[in-house]
Design a protein around this motif. Sequence first.
Motif, PDB file in Angstrom:
ATOM      1  N   ALA A  25     -38.934 -60.213 -31.682  1.00  0.00           N
ATOM      2  CA  ALA A  25     -40.147 -60.801 -32.188  1.00  0.00           C
ATOM      3  C   ALA A  25     -41.293 -60.362 -31.307  1.00  0.00           C
ATOM      4  N   ILE A  26     -42.439 -60.358 -31.808  1.00  0.00           N
ATOM      5  CA  ILE A  26     -43.485 -60.263 -30.907  1.00  0.00           C
ATOM      6  C   ILE A  26     -44.900 -61.338 -31.587  1.00  0.00           C
ATOM      7  N   ILE A  27     -45.469 -61.546 -30.397  1.00  0.00           N
ATOM      8  CA  ILE A  27     -46.624 -62.749 -30.557  1.00  0.00           C
ATOM      9  C   ILE A  27     -48.036 -61.997 -30.283  1.00  0.00           C
ATOM     10  N   GLU A  28     -48.827 -62.137 -31.016  1.00  0.00           N
ATOM     11  CA  GLU A  28     -49.948 -61.659 -30.698  1.00  0.00           C
ATOM     12  C   GLU A  28     -51.262 -62.654 -31.156  1.00  0.00           C
ATOM     13  N   LYS A  29     -52.138 -62.928 -30.442  1.00  0.00           N
ATOM     14  CA  LYS A  29     -52.943 -63.967 -30.668  1.00  0.00           C
ATOM     15  C   LYS A  29     -54.369 -63.473 -31.612  1.00  0.00           C
ATOM     16  N   TYR A  30     -54.535 -62.156 -31.635  1.00  0.00           N
ATOM     17  CA  TYR A  30     -55.616 -61.719 -32.673  1.00  0.00           C
ATOM     18  C   TYR A  30     -55.179 -61.149 -33.939  1.00  0.00           C
ATOM     19  N   SER A  31     -55.747 -61.085 -34.870  1.00  0.00           N
ATOM     20  CA  SER A  31     -55.541 -60.613 -36.212  1.00  0.00           C
ATOM     21  C   SER A  31     -54.972 -59.332 -36.346  1.00  0.00           C
ATOM     22  N   THR A  32     -55.195 -58.289 -35.352  1.00  0.00           N
ATOM     23  CA  THR A  32     -54.822 -56.882 -35.278  1.00  0.00           C
ATOM     24  C   THR A  32     -54.072 -56.719 -34.129  1.00  0.00           C
ATOM     25  N   LEU A  33     -53.138 -55.931 -34.211  1.00  0.00           N
ATOM     26  CA  LEU A  33     -52.063 -55.735 -33.194  1.00  0.00           C
ATOM     27  C   LEU A  33     -52.388 -54.324 -32.358  1.00  0.00           C
ATOM     28  N   GLY A  34     -52.027 -54.332 -31.142  1.00  0.00           N
ATOM     29  CA  GLY A  34     -52.509 -53.188 -30.229  1.00  0.00           C
ATOM     30  C   GLY A  34     -53.182 -53.321 -29.094  1.00  0.00           C
ATOM     31  N   GLY A  35     -53.752 -54.841 -28.876  1.00  0.00           N
ATOM     32  CA  GLY A  35     -53.887 -55.302 -27.643  1.00  0.00           C
ATOM     33  C   GLY A  35     -55.546 -54.619 -27.170  1.00  0.00           C
ATOM     34  N   THR A  36     -55.876 -55.032 -26.030  1.00  0.00           N
ATOM     35  CA  THR A  36     -57.070 -54.172 -25.695  1.00  0.00           C
ATOM     36  C   THR A  36     -56.980 -52.774 -25.773  1.00  0.00           C
ATOM     37  N   CYS A  37     -56.289 -51.883 -25.424  1.00  0.00           N
ATOM     38  CA  CYS A  37     -56.189 -50.578 -25.425  1.00  0.00           C
ATOM     39  C   CYS A  37     -56.598 -50.001 -26.858  1.00  0.00           C
ATOM     40  N   LEU A  38     -55.969 -50.611 -27.743  1.00  0.00           N
ATOM     41  CA  LEU A  38     -56.171 -49.945 -29.233  1.00  0.00           C
ATOM     42  C   LEU A  38     -57.549 -50.479 -29.946  1.00  0.00           C
ATOM     43  N   ASN A  39     -57.745 -51.930 -29.596  1.00  0.00           N
ATOM     44  CA  ASN A  39     -58.856 -52.716 -30.280  1.00  0.00           C
ATOM     45  C   ASN A  39     -60.266 -52.393 -29.572  1.00  0.00           C
ATOM     46  N   VAL A  40     -60.432 -52.642 -27.996  1.00  0.00           N
ATOM     47  CA  VAL A  40     -61.339 -52.638 -27.234  1.00  0.00           C
ATOM     48  C   VAL A  40     -61.271 -51.889 -26.166  1.00  0.00           C
ATOM     49  N   GLY A  41     -60.667 -50.715 -25.795  1.00  0.00           N
ATOM     50  CA  GLY A  41     -60.320 -50.187 -24.628  1.00  0.00           C
ATOM     51  C   GLY A  41     -60.186 -48.796 -24.867  1.00  0.00           C
ATOM     52  N   CYS A  42     -58.909 -48.057 -24.813  1.00  0.00           N
ATOM     53  CA  CYS A  42     -58.749 -46.623 -24.698  1.00  0.00           C
ATOM     54  C   CYS A  42     -59.156 -46.063 -25.971  1.00  0.00           C
ATOM     55  N   ILE A  43     -58.666 -46.371 -27.201  1.00  0.00           N
ATOM     56  CA  ILE A  43     -58.796 -45.940 -28.372  1.00  0.00           C
ATOM     57  C   ILE A  43     -60.455 -45.826 -28.715  1.00  0.00           C
ATOM     58  N   PRO A  44     -61.049 -46.838 -29.049  1.00  0.00           N
ATOM     59  CA  PRO A  44     -62.363 -46.920 -29.478  1.00  0.00           C
ATOM     60  C   PRO A  44     -63.310 -46.190 -28.429  1.00  0.00           C
ATOM     61  N   SER A  45     -63.004 -46.423 -27.111  1.00  0.00           N
ATOM     62  CA  SER A  45     -63.997 -45.530 -26.084  1.00  0.00           C
ATOM     63  C   SER A  45     -63.755 -44.163 -26.215  1.00  0.00           C
ATOM     64  N   LYS A  46     -62.527 -43.560 -26.727  1.00  0.00           N
ATOM     65  CA  LYS A  46     -62.302 -42.132 -26.697  1.00  0.00           C
ATOM     66  C   LYS A  46     -63.067 -41.839 -28.021  1.00  0.00           C
ATOM     67  N   ALA A  47     -63.162 -42.383 -29.207  1.00  0.00           N
ATOM     68  CA  ALA A  47     -63.762 -42.107 -30.363  1.00  0.00           C
ATOM     69  C   ALA A  47     -65.431 -42.068 -30.145  1.00  0.00           C
TER      70      ALA A  47
END
Length: 467
Positions: free
Chosen positions: A30-52
């Motif tokens: 099982a995995i627990i995530e407090k936000y409504s989207t998966l991926g953590g900092t990297c996917l949501n407000v880090g690696c991926i958006p900054s590279k975009a």
Amino acid sequence: MNSFDVVVIGSGPGGYVSAIRCAQLGLNTAIIEKYSTLGGTCLNVGCIPSKALLASSHHVEEMGHFAEHGIEIGGDVKIDLQKMIDRKQTVVDQTSAGVKYLMDKNKITVFEGVGSFESATKVIVTKADGTTETLEAKNTIIATGSKPSSLPFITLDKERVITSTEALKLKEVPKHLVVIGGGVIGLELGQVYLRLGAQVSVVEFADRVIPGMDAALSKELTKVLKKQGMKFYTSHKVQSVVRAGDLVTVSAENKKGEIITLEGDYALVSVGRRPYTDGLNADKAGVKITERGQVEVNDHLQTTASNIYAIGDVVRGAMLAHKAEEEGVMVAEFLAGQKPHINYNLIPGVVYTWPEVAAVGQTEEQLKEKGIAYKAGSFPFRALGRARASSETDGLVKILADATTDEVLGIHMIGARAADLIAEAVVAMEFRASAEDISRMSHAHPTFAEAIKEAALAATDNRALHV
């Protein structure tokens, strides 16, 4: 009560990759995530958006060089920042949806809420509406990541005095962006807005930017970014950050005791990140948190509670998404009875400015400090046919090898596609290649990768061919 072989707290790159590997190995996960989207900092407000945003702004920069390629574009270039931000969000949404697909594919149960310990074997999920659910966990993996750090005297209003999170969704291009911190995050986001027309000033406490990397890379990157228009104030300690309306004033002191004052409409605070364990209730599970706020772990990433492990930004070591992934896989395989390992010396570091910066292994400064006899060879991108053909002549590759055995000890590069080229360096060092081994590998011509071969030749009796 739901019972699982493994419960992962946090769905960032470390967490979700660890969950996938656990599931692949037959563990009920099982995995627990407090936000409504998966991926953590990297996917949501880090690696991926900054590279975009870096990709979008890079197109703007490239247009300034079209004329030298014989391409004429009439009229002024118009920048729609909101459309860039919207595209960035589309990339984030698609990537997060991809993680959800992987959870479903691997039959991993996802719980949305805050995960906290009731005991070493019980994890409570507190949902947004306040309701709770208790999970029975034979093993737990803490993958709660990190949050942006600040300085005690700075008030982050998240409007004008911002972190990287807010910098990814500004409503306007700053007139003057003052970046506090000359590390990876500050330079990447600084370059985004520099390309879009902002004046960008970087204040760094150390005597150079990207201070953790080889000094040759810092020197070259500083030279290139200055040429692009970025201003640097190294060896300056920030004293105060004051906002008055739309004006932010940053005061900093140099080593001579002189004070500089920079006035901008935005100040980006990028002085690093801190491990995030808020609300975890680690003490209830017998998990020790160090004075630095990290979860204490042994060489197997096992905490002071034998059935609880921790990975990624929340434990010691570099705060890198790919480091977290490797650790997540290692813990999963260890739980399944395998004997995995990680060579932390061979985890590459990358700065996604343009030119890109990448490195693996020991820096020249580290080798000197350790008293290790070495030889060095470097090769400039400007001597590459492919670099000249592409108008990408900034940069170099530097190889450090043992003076006696010729084994490669470190490879450092700045230039076009360095983020991808560093993989060759990691492979070579993983197999303990010598500089001569690399120099005798055939590299396709014309490519940027030829700079690695030439640097290896330079480190082998100074016999680079094209300089």
